[in-house]
Write an enzyme that holds these catalytic residues in place. Structure first.
Site, PDB file in Angstrom:
ATOM      1  N   ASP A 215      -5.895   5.161  -7.793  1.00 35.41           N
ATOM      2  CA  ASP A 215      -4.661   4.568  -7.288  1.00 35.41           C
ATOM      3  C   ASP A 215      -3.817   4.130  -8.488  1.00 35.41           C
ATOM      4  O   ASP A 215      -4.206   3.229  -9.229  1.00 35.41           O
ATOM      5  CB  ASP A 215      -4.994   3.358  -6.413  1.00 35.41           C
ATOM      6  CG  ASP A 215      -4.070   3.210  -5.226  1.00 35.41           C
ATOM      7  OD1 ASP A 215      -2.876   3.522  -5.390  1.00 35.41           O
ATOM      8  OD2 ASP A 215      -4.531   2.802  -4.156  1.00 35.41           O
TER       9      ASP A 215
ATOM     10  N   ASP B 271       1.230   4.510  -5.875  1.00 38.38           N
ATOM     11  CA  ASP B 271       1.628   3.395  -5.024  1.00 38.38           C
ATOM     12  C   ASP B 271       3.150   3.224  -5.017  1.00 38.38           C
ATOM     13  O   ASP B 271       3.803   3.319  -6.058  1.00 38.38           O
ATOM     14  CB  ASP B 271       0.952   2.121  -5.549  1.00 38.38           C
ATOM     15  CG  ASP B 271       1.188   0.917  -4.667  1.00 38.38           C
ATOM     16  OD1 ASP B 271       0.794   0.955  -3.497  1.00 38.38           O
ATOM     17  OD2 ASP B 271       1.785  -0.067  -5.167  1.00 38.38           O
TER      18      ASP B 271
ATOM     19  N   HIS C  37      -5.972   1.023   4.273  1.00 41.26           N
ATOM     20  CA  HIS C  37      -6.223  -0.385   3.989  1.00 41.26           C
ATOM     21  C   HIS C  37      -5.049  -1.265   4.380  1.00 41.26           C
ATOM     22  O   HIS C  37      -5.168  -2.496   4.374  1.00 41.26           O
ATOM     23  CB  HIS C  37      -6.529  -0.562   2.501  1.00 41.26           C
ATOM     24  CG  HIS C  37      -5.389  -0.202   1.606  1.00 41.26           C
ATOM     25  ND1 HIS C  37      -4.925   1.079   1.464  1.00 41.26           N
ATOM     26  CD2 HIS C  37      -4.588  -0.967   0.819  1.00 41.26           C
ATOM     27  CE1 HIS C  37      -3.912   1.098   0.626  1.00 41.26           C
ATOM     28  NE2 HIS C  37      -3.675  -0.136   0.218  1.00 41.26           N
ATOM     29  N   ASP C  38      -3.909  -0.672   4.710  1.00 38.92           N
ATOM     30  CA  ASP C  38      -2.721  -1.439   5.083  1.00 38.92           C
ATOM     31  C   ASP C  38      -2.421  -1.402   6.575  1.00 38.92           C
ATOM     32  O   ASP C  38      -1.529  -2.128   7.032  1.00 38.92           O
ATOM     33  CB  ASP C  38      -1.486  -0.898   4.340  1.00 38.92           C
ATOM     34  CG  ASP C  38      -1.475  -1.260   2.868  1.00 38.92           C
ATOM     35  OD1 ASP C  38      -2.075  -2.291   2.502  1.00 38.92           O
ATOM     36  OD2 ASP C  38      -0.869  -0.511   2.079  1.00 38.92           O
TER      37      ASP C  38
END
Length: 525
Positions: A105, A207, A332-333
Site C-alpha cells: 500500500d 492510496d 478495510h473501509d
C-alpha cells in the site's frame, strides 16, 4: 507487438484475483494482540488454498498509527509492531514460493507529521523542505486560508503557532499533505517505489491517488447544495479544487512507466470518483495510467438485479480501449458484505464478484462470511468514528481479527485482540468451515477453482441477458466456451428457463430444472 495469430498473453493480473490482508487483524505471532508479518507468513497456506493470485497488504511502514498506518513516518521501513525488513523479506520469499504476488500500500498524498520531512518543513519558513508540504498564511479573517474540509471532519487546515502559517491535511492533522508540485517531492517518492521494486515487490495499491494534486492558488471549493449533516463534514463542499486535478494524470503516468520498467508489475489506484472521471485514470495509449483504477460501484449500488445490471453495462461501455475491468465488494473501509446483505445473499455476492469480467479483489474474512460486529464505545479506535460520532462512519467493524479456530481468541492471538472478534467466531472460523462441504469458505474455493479452470470466467467476454425480475443473468464466453451465470437476488423461488450442465450452485445440492431456488446463484455450462 503480438500479431492477431499470436495474441499477447494476458498479464497475470488480468487472469488473477487479489486478496487484501489487513495486517493488524490477520494473525498475531508474538502475543501482543496485534497481527504482524510473521503471522501472515504462518497463514499463507490458507491464502494459497483459496486459489487467489496476489496478496495486497495494508500499510506496514513505521507510523505513529494516528490513522493505523496511513500516516507514514518512514516509507522504506517496517513498523516494529509488524516486524522488520528481515521479516518482510522472509514473507516476500514465502509468498513467491507459493506462486503468489505481493502488493504493498503506497500512501503518496500525505505523510505523518512525525516524518523527518515534515519535522524539517515545520522548523521554519526558510527550511529547505518547507515547500515539500502545503503552507499558507491565514485568511483575511485570521482563520484558515480557504474553506476546504478534511475527509475526517472539520477544516483541512491546521495552524502552526511556531511559524504562524497553516498547513493542509486532507485527512487528519497528523497527516499533512505533500506538495506534489515540488519536483523534489516527486523524486523522493519515486525513489520509494524504486526501493520496494528493487526488493522484489510485485506492485502497489496507491492510496487516494485522486487527492495528490491541488489547484493552483487553492481557491475555495463550491458549497454542496445537497449537503446533509449525516453524510459527514467532508461533504459540506464539492472537492472541485482540492482533488482530481489534471496534473495528477502525468504523475500516474510516471508511476506506470517506472512499474513497466521493472517488468510484470501492477499498479492499482484508489480513486473514488464518478464513472466517466474514473476512466481517465487508465491514461492514454501515449501515457498509460494505473493498470486498475479501483471500481467500487458494487459497494454502493442497491442490491437489486436491475440496478446491478445497469452498473455492469455502464462500466463495460465506459472502459477505454485496452482498459481491463476490476471489481471490489469489501475492504478495510467498507461495511462487511455479509453485514449488508445477510448470509444467504453474501453467497450470491461471492458468485457475482468472481464471475464478472475483470480482476476481483477479495477482503480477508469475507471468505468465512464475517458479518456485523458491534464495537463497544470503549473499544473504538477509528479516528473517523471518534471525530464524528453517531454518524455510522466507523471502520473498526470491518477491521476485526480473523477467526482461525474455536480456540482462545479464535486462534488469532494468545492475548486479547486489539479489536473484538465477530460474535459467532467460535463457530464461524476457518477450521469449522474447512469440514463443511457447503460452507462459505468452500464456496469461495470452488468459485476460484472454477474461475481458474475456465478461461471464459477469467479472461472471457461478458454479455448481459434478459431475465425475470429479481434475477441477474449474463454469459461469459471465450472461444467456443460459453458459461451462463444466473443470480437470484431475492428470497423467493423464481422460474427461469435454463438448460445445460450446472457446474456450481451457491446452495450446493442439485438445482431445480428451469428454476432458481431462493438466494441461489448458478454457473451453467
Amino acid at each position: 507487438m503480438a500479431s492477431p495469430e499470436h495474441p499477447r498473453p494476458a498479464p497475470w493480473w488480468e487472469r488473477g484475483v487479489i486478496y487484501q490482508i489487513y495486517p493488524r487483524s490477520f494473525q498475531d505471532s508474538n502475543g501482543d494482540g496485534v497481527g504482524d508479518l510473521a503471522g501472515i507468513e504462518r497463514r499463507l497456506d490458507h491464502v494459497a488454498s483459496l486459489g487467489v493470485d496476489a496478496v495486497w497488504l495494508s500499510p506496514i511502514f513505521p507510523s505513529p498509527m494516528a490513522d493505523f498506518g496511513y500516516d507514514v513516518a518512514d516509507y522504506t521501513g517496517v513498523d516494529p509492531l509488524f516486524g522488520d525488513l528481515v521479516a518482510f523479506d522472509r514473507l516476500l520469499r514465502a509468498v513467491h514460493a507459493r506462486g503468489l504476488k505481493l502488493l504493498l500500500d503506497f500512501v503518496p498524498n500525505h505523510s505523518s507529521d512525525r516524518h523527518p520531512w515534515f519535522v524539517e518543513s515545520r522548523a521554519s519558513r526558510s527550511n529547505p523542505k518547507r515547500d515539500w508540504y502545503i503552507w499558507r498564511d491565514p485568511g483575511p479573517n485570521g482563520g484558515p486560508p480557504n474553506n476546504w474540509t478534511s475527509d475526517m471532519g472539520g477544516s483541512a487546515w491546521e495552524y502552526d503557532p511556531w511559524t504562524r502559517q497553516y498547513y493542509l491535511h486532507a485527512f487528519l492533522k497528523e497527516q499533512p499533505d505533500l506538495n506534489w508540485r515540488n519536483p523534489e517531492v516527486r523524486a523522493a517518492m519515486t525513489d520509494v517505489l524504486r526501493f520496494w521494486f528493487d526488493r522484489g515487490v510485485d506492485g502497489f495499491r496507491i492510496d487516494v491517488l485522486w487527492h495528490m494534486v491541488k489547484a493552483e492558488g487553492l481557491p475555495d471549493n463550491p458549497l454542496n447544495p445537497d449537503y446533509r449533516p449525516e453524510l459527514g463534514e467532508k461533504f459540506k463542499v464539492l472537492q472541485l479544487h482540492s482533488a482530481n486535478q489534471p496534473e495528477v494524470h502525468e504523475i500516474a503516468a510516471s508511476f506506470r512507466k517506472l512499474a513497466d520498467d521493472y517488468g510484470d508489475r501492477l499498479l492499482v489506484g484508489e480513486i473514488c470518483l464518478p464513472l466517466d472521471t474514473l476512466m481517465r485514470y487508465y491514461g492514454s495509449a501515449d501515457a498509460p495510467g494505473v493498470h486498475l483504477p479501483f471500481n467500487f460501484q458494487l459497494m454502493d449500488t442497491p442490491w437489486r438485479a436491475d440496478a446491478l445490471r445497469q452498473v455492469i453495462a455502464s462500466y463495460e461501455a465506459a472502459l477505454p480501449p485496452g482498459g481491463w475491468p476490476n471489481w471490489v465488494m469489501g475492504s478495510h473501509d467498507a461495511p462487511r458484505i455479509a453485514a449488508k446483505l445477510g448470509e444467504a445473499q453474501a453467497r450470491v455476492a461471492a458468485m457475482l464478484l468472481l464471475t464478472l469480467r475483470g480482476t476481483p479483489t477479495l477482503y480477508q474474512g469475507d471468505e468465512i462470511g464475517i458479518g456485523e460486529v458491534a464495537i463497544p464505545p470503549d473499544r473504538v479506535h477509528d479516528p473517523q468514528d471518534l471525530r464524528q460520532p453517531g454518524l455510522g462512519l466507523g471502520r473498526d467493524r470491518s477491521r476485526t481479527p480473523m477467526a482461525w479456530d474455536a480456540g482462545p481468541n479464535g486462534g488469532f492471538s494468545d492475548a486479547e485482540p486489539w479489536l473484538p472478534l465477530h460474535p459467532d467466531w467460535a463457530t464461524r472460523n476457518v477450521a469449522a468451515q474447512e469440514g463443511e462441504r457447503t460452507s462459505m469458505l468452500n464456496l469461495y474455493r470452488a468459485l476460484l477453482a472454477l474461475r481458474r479452470a475456465r478461461e471464459a470466467l477469467s479472461i472471457g467476454d461478458v454479455s448481459l441477458l434478459d431475465a425475470p425480475d429479481g434475477v441477474l443473468d449474463y454469459e461469459r464466453s471465450h472461444g467456443a466456451e460459453r458459461l451462463r451465470i444466473l443470480l437470484n437476488l431475492t428470497g423467493d423461488r423464481i422460474a427461469v428457463p435454463w438448460r445445460g450442465e450446472p457446474l456450481l450452485s451457491t446452495l450446493g445440492g442439485d438445482p431445480e430444472p428451469g428454476m432458481l431456488r431462493a438466494d441461489e446463484g448458478l454457473v451453467i455450462a
